[in-house]
Scaffold this motif. Sequence first.
Motif, mmCIF file in Angstrom:
data_model
loop_
_atom_site.group_PDB
_atom_site.id
_atom_site.type_symbol
_atom_site.label_atom_id
_atom_site.label_comp_id
_atom_site.label_asym_id
_atom_site.label_seq_id
_atom_site.Cartn_x
_atom_site.Cartn_y
_atom_site.Cartn_z
ATOM 1 N N ALA A 129 0.844 -1.192 0.000
ATOM 2 C CA ALA A 129 0.000 0.000 0.000
ATOM 3 C C ALA A 129 0.878 1.239 0.000
ATOM 4 O O ALA A 129 1.636 1.479 0.933
ATOM 5 C CB ALA A 129 -0.908 0.000 1.225
ATOM 6 N N GLN A 130 0.803 2.029 -1.071
ATOM 7 C CA GLN A 130 1.579 3.251 -1.184
ATOM 8 C C GLN A 130 0.735 4.423 -0.686
ATOM 9 O O GLN A 130 -0.305 4.734 -1.257
ATOM 10 C CB GLN A 130 2.009 3.479 -2.638
ATOM 11 N N VAL A 131 1.188 5.055 0.376
ATOM 12 C CA VAL A 131 0.448 6.168 0.970
ATOM 13 C C VAL A 131 1.212 7.466 0.709
ATOM 14 O O VAL A 131 2.361 7.605 1.152
ATOM 15 C CB VAL A 131 0.262 5.969 2.483
ATOM 16 N N PRO A 132 0.612 8.410 -0.004
ATOM 17 C CA PRO A 132 1.298 9.697 -0.277
ATOM 18 C C PRO A 132 1.227 10.626 0.935
ATOM 19 O O PRO A 132 0.447 11.576 0.972
ATOM 20 C CB PRO A 132 0.507 10.242 -1.469
ATOM 21 N N PHE A 133 2.063 10.356 1.924
ATOM 22 C CA PHE A 133 1.986 11.107 3.179
ATOM 23 C C PHE A 133 2.213 12.600 2.969
ATOM 24 O O PHE A 133 1.582 13.425 3.635
ATOM 25 C CB PHE A 133 3.010 10.557 4.181
ATOM 26 N N GLY A 134 3.136 12.960 2.081
ATOM 27 C CA GLY A 134 3.403 14.374 1.850
ATOM 28 C C GLY A 134 2.194 15.110 1.307
ATOM 29 O O GLY A 134 1.839 16.200 1.776
ATOM 30 N N ALA A 135 1.526 14.509 0.316
ATOM 31 C CA ALA A 135 0.337 15.134 -0.264
ATOM 32 C C ALA A 135 -0.798 15.207 0.754
ATOM 33 O O ALA A 135 -1.526 16.207 0.820
ATOM 34 C CB ALA A 135 -0.106 14.353 -1.503
ATOM 35 N N ILE A 136 -0.938 14.159 1.570
ATOM 36 C CA ILE A 136 -1.993 14.156 2.591
ATOM 37 C C ILE A 136 -1.729 15.246 3.624
ATOM 38 O O ILE A 136 -2.647 15.971 4.044
ATOM 39 C CB ILE A 136 -2.079 12.776 3.260
ATOM 40 N N PHE A 137 -0.467 15.384 4.024
ATOM 41 C CA PHE A 137 -0.131 16.435 4.986
ATOM 42 C C PHE A 137 -0.445 17.814 4.418
ATOM 43 O O PHE A 137 -0.936 18.701 5.125
ATOM 44 C CB PHE A 137 1.345 16.339 5.367
ATOM 45 N N SER A 138 -0.155 18.020 3.142
ATOM 46 C CA SER A 138 -0.475 19.299 2.514
ATOM 47 C C SER A 138 -1.979 19.557 2.524
ATOM 48 O O SER A 138 -2.430 20.695 2.744
ATOM 49 C CB SER A 138 0.051 19.329 1.072
ATOM 50 N N CYS A 139 -2.766 18.507 2.305
ATOM 51 C CA CYS A 139 -4.224 18.648 2.391
ATOM 52 C C CYS A 139 -4.664 19.012 3.798
ATOM 53 O O CYS A 139 -5.565 19.837 3.996
ATOM 54 C CB CYS A 139 -4.901 17.357 1.939
ATOM 55 N N PHE A 140 -4.008 18.408 4.793
ATOM 56 C CA PHE A 140 -4.319 18.755 6.180
ATOM 57 C C PHE A 140 -4.057 20.235 6.433
ATOM 58 O O PHE A 140 -4.848 20.926 7.077
ATOM 59 C CB PHE A 140 -3.474 17.916 7.145
ATOM 60 N N MET A 141 -2.927 20.732 5.949
ATOM 61 C CA MET A 141 -2.582 22.139 6.158
ATOM 62 C C MET A 141 -3.555 23.064 5.428
ATOM 63 O O MET A 141 -3.885 24.152 5.910
ATOM 64 C CB MET A 141 -1.154 22.399 5.700
ATOM 65 N N ALA A 142 -4.043 22.627 4.267
ATOM 66 C CA ALA A 142 -5.058 23.415 3.563
ATOM 67 C C ALA A 142 -6.347 23.477 4.378
ATOM 68 O O ALA A 142 -7.011 24.525 4.444
ATOM 69 C CB ALA A 142 -5.324 22.809 2.185
ATOM 70 N N CYS A 143 -6.703 22.368 5.031
ATOM 71 C CA CYS A 143 -7.891 22.363 5.890
ATOM 72 C C CYS A 143 -7.689 23.269 7.091
ATOM 73 O O CYS A 143 -8.626 23.950 7.530
ATOM 74 C CB CYS A 143 -8.196 20.936 6.342
ATOM 75 N N CYS A 144 -6.478 23.291 7.643
ATOM 76 C CA CYS A 144 -6.179 24.203 8.749
ATOM 77 C C CYS A 144 -6.364 25.654 8.306
ATOM 78 O O CYS A 144 -6.929 26.473 9.040
ATOM 79 C CB CYS A 144 -4.751 23.988 9.235
ATOM 80 N N MET A 145 -5.875 25.970 7.122
ATOM 81 C CA MET A 145 -6.022 27.324 6.606
ATOM 82 C C MET A 145 -7.494 27.667 6.388
ATOM 83 O O MET A 145 -7.935 28.787 6.665
ATOM 84 C CB MET A 145 -5.246 27.474 5.294
ATOM 85 N N LEU A 146 -8.270 26.690 5.926
ATOM 86 C CA LEU A 146 -9.706 26.892 5.761
ATOM 87 C C LEU A 146 -10.374 27.159 7.102
ATOM 88 O O LEU A 146 -11.243 28.033 7.221
ATOM 89 C CB LEU A 146 -10.323 25.665 5.087
ATOM 90 N N GLY A 147 -9.964 26.412 8.139
ATOM 91 C CA GLY A 147 -10.514 26.640 9.472
ATOM 92 C C GLY A 147 -10.173 28.022 9.998
ATOM 93 O O GLY A 147 -11.022 28.705 10.592
#
Length: 207
Positions: A129-147
């Motif tokens: 299972a290949q998990v794109p941790f870097g891209a997921i983390f960037s999505c998390f930071m985008a959600c933080c910015m949205l919050g």
Amino acid sequence: VVAMLAGQLAGGVASKGGPVAPFLLSTGFLALGAALVALTWRENYGGRSVESDASEGAKGTGKGEAPRDQPTLLDRVGAAWRAMIADRRVLLVGGVQAFFEGAMYTFVLVWPPALRAAIAALVPAGSAAQVPFGAIFSCFMACCMLGSSTFSLASKAGKKVEDVTVAMLAAGVGAMALATAAASKASLASLALSFFIFEACVGIYFP
């Protein structure tokens, strides 16, 4: 934005150099930050005005040294404890912060294995299972910015900070409840949605 770019950079480095590569790369940025702090920052002793610092600084033994009458660490801890005891609201705010930040740092530890397990359930048996941790983390930071943006809009609309905080805590509890249910069923979409909602709550907490 910097955090989102860092996530992308870490993901790219990890794809070429392995999971340890982002940590090795981070040492360079840490060294650069330490050099900038050492060369450009002045010590902040706190609790004094600029004028008081200038006058009291002469009591030290050299430039940049603390005045001799500065309160000790125990004095500051004692003052903080007395403030909590004197005002129940301070104690309650501290409790909310402690519990939310405890949940936040627990989330930091559990989201990678949770997503890895959910993705592994979708791939054929025997496949990695290949998990794109870097891209997921960037999505998390985008959600933080949205919050954070949501908090700013709510403040401009005249909403009370207490009301926004209660809504944020309710959304955070709901997101983690959804994550628990999604993890038990290995539902990747529901798990990702719950994580994004929680990160948006983190953005509201740190506007």
